[in-house]
Design an enzyme around this catalytic site. Structure first.
Site, PDB file in Angstrom:
ATOM      1  N   SER A 135       0.855  -1.181   0.000  1.00 16.43           N
ATOM      2  CA  SER A 135       0.000   0.000   0.000  1.00 16.43           C
ATOM      3  C   SER A 135       0.894   1.235   0.000  1.00 16.43           C
ATOM      4  CB  SER A 135      -0.880  -0.029   1.257  1.00 16.43           C
ATOM      5  OG  SER A 135      -1.520   1.215   1.450  1.00 16.43           O
ATOM      6  N   LYS A 161      -1.133  -1.046  -4.409  1.00 19.10           N
ATOM      7  CA  LYS A 161      -2.296  -0.215  -4.070  1.00 19.10           C
ATOM      8  C   LYS A 161      -1.829   1.220  -3.927  1.00 19.10           C
ATOM      9  CE  LYS A 161      -4.619   0.196   0.406  1.00 19.10           C
ATOM     10  NZ  LYS A 161      -5.229  -0.617   1.478  1.00 19.10           N
ATOM     11  N   LYS A 163      -2.785   4.967  -2.693  1.00 20.85           N
ATOM     12  CA  LYS A 163      -3.723   5.823  -1.970  1.00 20.85           C
ATOM     13  C   LYS A 163      -4.095   6.975  -2.894  1.00 20.85           C
ATOM     14  CE  LYS A 163      -3.851   3.902   2.135  1.00 20.85           C
ATOM     15  NZ  LYS A 163      -5.122   3.502   2.765  1.00 20.85           N
ATOM     16  N   ASP A 188      -7.079   3.190  -3.143  1.00 18.83           N
ATOM     17  CA  ASP A 188      -7.775   3.283  -1.852  1.00 18.83           C
ATOM     18  C   ASP A 188      -8.004   4.758  -1.516  1.00 18.83           C
ATOM     19  OD1 ASP A 188      -8.784   3.052   0.695  1.00 18.83           O
ATOM     20  OD2 ASP A 188      -7.039   2.012   1.552  1.00 18.83           O
ATOM     21  N   GLU A 213     -10.969   0.746  -3.387  1.00 20.19           N
ATOM     22  CA  GLU A 213     -11.238   0.504  -1.960  1.00 20.19           C
ATOM     23  C   GLU A 213     -11.844   1.747  -1.318  1.00 20.19           C
ATOM     24  OE1 GLU A 213      -7.750  -1.087  -0.061  1.00 20.19           O
ATOM     25  OE2 GLU A 213      -8.472  -0.668   1.966  1.00 20.19           O
ATOM     26  N   ASP A 238     -13.516  -1.275   3.227  1.00 21.40           N
ATOM     27  CA  ASP A 238     -12.579  -1.379   4.352  1.00 21.40           C
ATOM     28  C   ASP A 238     -13.300  -0.794   5.574  1.00 21.40           C
ATOM     29  OD1 ASP A 238     -10.575  -0.882   6.259  1.00 21.40           O
ATOM     30  OD2 ASP A 238      -9.162   0.022   4.874  1.00 21.40           O
ATOM     31  N   LYS A 262      -9.613  -6.492   8.438  1.00 27.62           N
ATOM     32  CA  LYS A 262      -8.555  -6.158   9.394  1.00 27.62           C
ATOM     33  C   LYS A 262      -9.047  -6.637  10.749  1.00 27.62           C
ATOM     34  CE  LYS A 262      -7.014  -1.958   7.018  1.00 27.62           C
ATOM     35  NZ  LYS A 262      -7.114  -0.486   6.988  1.00 27.62           N
ATOM     36  N   GLY A 290      -3.789  -3.959   6.287  1.00 31.02           N
ATOM     37  CA  GLY A 290      -2.737  -3.671   7.262  1.00 31.02           C
ATOM     38  C   GLY A 290      -2.931  -2.295   7.858  1.00 31.02           C
TER      39      GLY A 290
HETATM   40  O1  OSB Z   1      -6.874   2.128   4.528  1.00 32.91           O
HETATM   41  O2  OSB Z   1      -5.842   0.316   4.420  1.00 32.91           O
HETATM   42  C1  OSB Z   1      -5.937   1.453   4.865  1.00 32.91           C
HETATM   43  C2  OSB Z   1      -2.881   2.265   7.047  1.00 32.91           C
HETATM   44  C3  OSB Z   1      -3.469   2.961   8.074  1.00 32.91           C
HETATM   45  C4  OSB Z   1      -4.819   3.178   8.041  1.00 32.91           C
HETATM   46  C5  OSB Z   1      -5.583   2.706   6.970  1.00 32.91           C
HETATM   47  C6  OSB Z   1      -4.998   1.993   5.929  1.00 32.91           C
HETATM   48  C7  OSB Z   1      -3.614   1.805   5.955  1.00 32.91           C
HETATM   49  C8  OSB Z   1      -2.884   1.146   4.887  1.00 32.91           C
HETATM   50  C9  OSB Z   1      -1.509   0.610   5.240  1.00 32.91           C
HETATM   51  O3  OSB Z   1      -3.259   1.083   3.733  1.00 32.91           O
HETATM   52  C10 OSB Z   1      -1.266  -0.795   4.882  1.00 32.91           C
HETATM   53  C11 OSB Z   1       0.034  -1.282   5.494  1.00 32.91           C
HETATM   54  O4  OSB Z   1       0.017  -1.730   6.652  1.00 32.91           O
HETATM   55  O5  OSB Z   1       1.058  -1.160   4.834  1.00 32.91           O
HETATM   56 MG    MG Z   2      -8.103   0.950   3.223  1.00 29.95          MG
END
Ligand code: OSB
Ligand code: MG
Length: 367
Positions: A135, A161, A163, A188, A213, A238, A262, A290
């Site tokens: 991510s 992924k 953001k 995401d 996402e 999510d 999660k 994660g």
């Molecule tokens: O939206 O998945 C998410 C991290 C913190 C809060 C929300 C998210 C995330 C990540 C990180 O996408 C994923 C990782 O642990 O590398």
């Molecule tokens: Mg997410």
């Protein structure tokens, strides 16, 4: 099993990168870490609540208060037959799922260790390695985004992924798809759009994304269902999925075709597995999300991902991507895009007391 002692730590670990999402930015990972002790065995749990209530309403402070005042007394006063018994006893406590999940995770690790089986097998896992995705936070420029994707594609990650947020979406995806026509790509938004952005979001359909996402607000299941009719890219939820009831509603409404699980967001392994099973019945693929976890949380995510229903690459990448040094050994590292599932009893990795000493900011003991 009688829990003789609980040790709650506040930990801070610098991240190797600045992680920016549509809801905030961080370069220091702060979290609660719980150690439960019983008969010479230890079970560890990591809480994914962040400093501020932006991804979820919980915070480190709120989780700590609920754990001390309501959740630890449940386990410290009883002889628990199973980790699932904790879920039942804690059911009167509403919400506070990340706080509950830290205890659920620590109990499962402790029971697995006592039984002498790997946590993955204790949870019903069947895989000895899991597919890794990564991510990537929002970069300042399109050029930086493409360079960051290249680095991770070269490391072998099997899904990238990105953001996104309004103003940093189509430009990034266009450039990344042009440079990497074959890479499995997702985006995401962490809820940064509204249904009025549907026409804009549907332009993402041209890029063959595996899914988008959480495009809309976490409470807008009906709007996600409406958006699903207006774009061909599958929607993955999510933040909207906190329980099996919510995933059931989301599936019935047509609000998602993919689910991110999660364990922290859903309150523990029992609920995570119920969600996985509900999705399997409905033919909805799931994957493990994660929260920038350190070694303990990462080991729990790897174990959960070894279950059969986790059919898409998770946000589970190498520990060394995040931290100069981690609190467990051996490090949980991917090899050519695959993460081995630890095969030792319990967590399958050892907590390093030396590192823990350096990163612990406060410690409290409960008996
Ligand atoms: O939206 O998945 C998410 C991290 C913190 C809060 C929300 C998210 C995330 C990540 C990180 O996408 C994923 C990782 O642990 O590398
Ligand atoms: Mg997410």
């Amino acid at each position: 099993m009688r829990i003789e002692e609980a040790i709650l730590r506040r930990v801070e670990m610098p991240l190797k990168f600045r992680f920016r999402t549509s809801f905030g930015e961080t370069s220091l990972k702060k979290f609660l870490l719980l150690e439960l002790r019983s008969g010479g065995n230890a079970g560890w749990g990591e809480c994914v609540a962040e400093e501020g209530p932006f991804y979820s309403p919980e915070t480190i402070e709120s989780a700590s208060a609920v754990v001390r005042q309501f959740l630890l007394p449940i386990i410290l006063e009883r002889d628990l037959a199973s980790p699932a018994e904790f879920e039942t006893l804690a059911a009167p406590v509403r919400g506070n799922r990340m706080a509950k999940a830290m205890i659920s995770c620590a109990l499962h690790a402790l029971f697995a260790e006592r039984e002498g089986v790997p946590l993955a097998r204790h949870l019903g896992g069947i895989r000895d390695r899991i597919e890794s995705g990564v991510s990537l936070g929002i970069s300042r420029t399109v050029k930086e985004t493409v360079a960051n994707v290249k680095k991770h594609v070269d490391e072998g990650y099997r899904r990238i992924k990105l953001k996104i947020e309004p103003g940093a979406d189509l430009d990034r995806v266009t450039a990344v798809r042009k440079a990497f026509p074959e890479t499995v790509l997702t985006v995401d938004a962490n809820g940064a759009y509204t249904l009025s952005d549907a026409a804009h979001l549907s332009k993402l359909d041209a890029f063959g994304l595996d899914y988008i996402e959480q495009p809309l607000h976490h409470e807008d299941l009906a709007d996600h269902a409406e958006l699903a009719k207006r774009m061909s890219t599958p929607i993955c939820l999510d933040e909207s999925i906190r329980s099996v009831r919510e995933v059931d509603l989301a599936i019935r409404l047509g609000a998602c075709r993919v689910v991110n699980i999660k364990v922290g967001r859903v309150g523990g392994f029992e609920e995570a597995i119920r969600i996985e099973e509900r999705c399997r019945q409905a033919g909805v693929p799931v994957w493990c999300g994660g929260m920038l976890e350190a070694g303990v949380g990462r080991a729990h995510n790897v174990a959960l991902s070894s279950r059969a229903g986790f059919v898409k690459p998770g946000d589970i990448s190498s520990a060394s991507r995040y931290f100069e040094e981690d609190i467990v050994e051996p490090l949980l590292e991917t090899r050519e895009g695959w993460m081995p599932v630890p095969s030792g009893p319990g967590l399958g990795v050892q907590v390093r007391r030396d590192v823990l000493g350096r990163v612990t900011r406060a410690i409290e003991e409960f008996r």
